[in-house]
Design a protein around this motif. Sequence first.
Motif: not given
Length: 93
Positions: A28-38, A75-79, A53-62
């Motif tokens: 599931i995480k791999r699919v979500l990461a792929f969709q977000l990257q796309q 919460l992170t996925l929703e953001a 835009k998410m009010s977070t750090s780049r390392s959190s996005v990584d």
Amino acid sequence: MMSKHIGSNFEDFLVEEGMLADAKATAIKRVLAFQLQQEMEKMHISKKALAEKMSTSRSSVDRLLDPNNPSVTLLTLEAAAEAIGKRLTISLA
């Protein structure tokens, strides 16, 4: 000597080994990461811009984009979804 797994399917094997939940979470995480990257590529949004835009750090996005890191909060996925103009939907099946 016959293997106890002959005739069974891969999901049965994962259940027997106690690995099914981890395998599903990783998939599931791999699919979500792929969709977000796309979506990021389609919208020309960088990791830094998404983090802002998410009010977070780049390392959190990584971590969010790392397909091998299944530890991410709803919460992170929703953001992330909101930051790219999408809606997160989750259901039990």
